[in-house]
Design a protein around this motif. Structure first.
Motif, PDB file in Angstrom:
ATOM      1  N   GLN A  60       0.830  -1.199   0.000  1.00 16.53           N
ATOM      2  CA  GLN A  60       0.000   0.000   0.000  1.00 16.53           C
ATOM      3  C   GLN A  60       0.869   1.255   0.000  1.00 16.53           C
ATOM      4  O   GLN A  60       0.556   2.218  -0.688  1.00 16.53           O
ATOM      5  CB  GLN A  60      -0.949   0.004   1.195  1.00 16.53           C
ATOM      6  CG  GLN A  60      -2.090  -0.969   1.036  1.00 16.53           C
ATOM      7  CD  GLN A  60      -3.041  -0.915   2.217  1.00 16.53           C
ATOM      8  OE1 GLN A  60      -2.661  -1.197   3.347  1.00 16.53           O
ATOM      9  NE2 GLN A  60      -4.272  -0.528   1.941  1.00 16.53           N
ATOM     10  N   GLN A  64       0.779   4.156  -2.808  1.00 12.26           N
ATOM     11  CA  GLN A  64       0.351   5.493  -2.414  1.00 12.26           C
ATOM     12  C   GLN A  64       1.483   6.517  -2.382  1.00 12.26           C
ATOM     13  O   GLN A  64       1.267   7.685  -2.682  1.00 12.26           O
ATOM     14  CB  GLN A  64      -0.317   5.432  -1.040  1.00 12.26           C
ATOM     15  CG  GLN A  64      -1.062   6.696  -0.682  1.00 12.26           C
ATOM     16  CD  GLN A  64      -2.056   6.451   0.447  1.00 12.26           C
ATOM     17  OE1 GLN A  64      -2.414   5.318   0.765  1.00 12.26           O
ATOM     18  NE2 GLN A  64      -2.507   7.520   1.045  1.00 12.26           N
ATOM     19  N   TRP A  65       2.682   6.096  -1.995  1.00  8.57           N
ATOM     20  CA  TRP A  65       3.819   7.015  -1.865  1.00  8.57           C
ATOM     21  C   TRP A  65       5.052   6.453  -2.579  1.00  8.57           C
ATOM     22  O   TRP A  65       6.100   6.283  -1.961  1.00  8.57           O
ATOM     23  CB  TRP A  65       4.150   7.258  -0.394  1.00  8.57           C
ATOM     24  CG  TRP A  65       3.097   7.985   0.370  1.00  8.57           C
ATOM     25  CD1 TRP A  65       2.790   9.307   0.282  1.00  8.57           C
ATOM     26  CD2 TRP A  65       2.200   7.431   1.339  1.00  8.57           C
ATOM     27  NE1 TRP A  65       1.757   9.610   1.145  1.00  8.57           N
ATOM     28  CE2 TRP A  65       1.377   8.482   1.807  1.00  8.57           C
ATOM     29  CE3 TRP A  65       2.010   6.161   1.869  1.00  8.57           C
ATOM     30  CZ2 TRP A  65       0.393   8.300   2.769  1.00  8.57           C
ATOM     31  CZ3 TRP A  65       1.032   5.973   2.817  1.00  8.57           C
ATOM     32  CH2 TRP A  65       0.236   7.032   3.256  1.00  8.57           C
TER      33      TRP A  65
END
Length: 102
Positions: A60, A64-65
């Motif tokens: 995740q 996301q980053w």
């Protein structure tokens, strides 16, 4: 944040914050971790403690980053996993006309 979740997150200026997910209800874990990461200054981090390898969480973070965090495994089970998650320092940007060459 409930009392149990708050006690699982220790914010001390003497040491990095620690999130012990074993003390947090499962449905609140990732949200609390993402909140903590969002609040980090560049170069700062926190330690995550878990009873399992947090690979779905790492995936995740990667989605996301991408390229914005460091993930360091400090202890790899079998009883406990400890991971340090840090926000990477921001790179200086330029106008792009020189393709980044000095």
């Amino acid at each position: 944040m409930n009392t149990s979740a708050a006690s699982a997150l220790s914010n001390s200026f003497a040491s990095p914050a620690v999130i012990d997910v074993r003390l947090i209800p499962p449905q609140l874990r990732h949200g609390l971790i993402f909140q903590q990461f969002d609040s980090l200054a560049p170069g700062a981090g926190f330690e995550l403690h878990s009873d399992h390898e947090p690979l779905p969480l790492k995936q995740q973070f990667q989605a996301q980053w991408p390229g914005q965090f460091d993930w360091e495994t400090l202890e790899a089970g079998p009883q406990q996993w400890r991971v340090r998650i840090a926000r990477r320092p921001t790179a200086k940007s330029c106008c792009g006309c020189c393709s980044g060459a000095n």
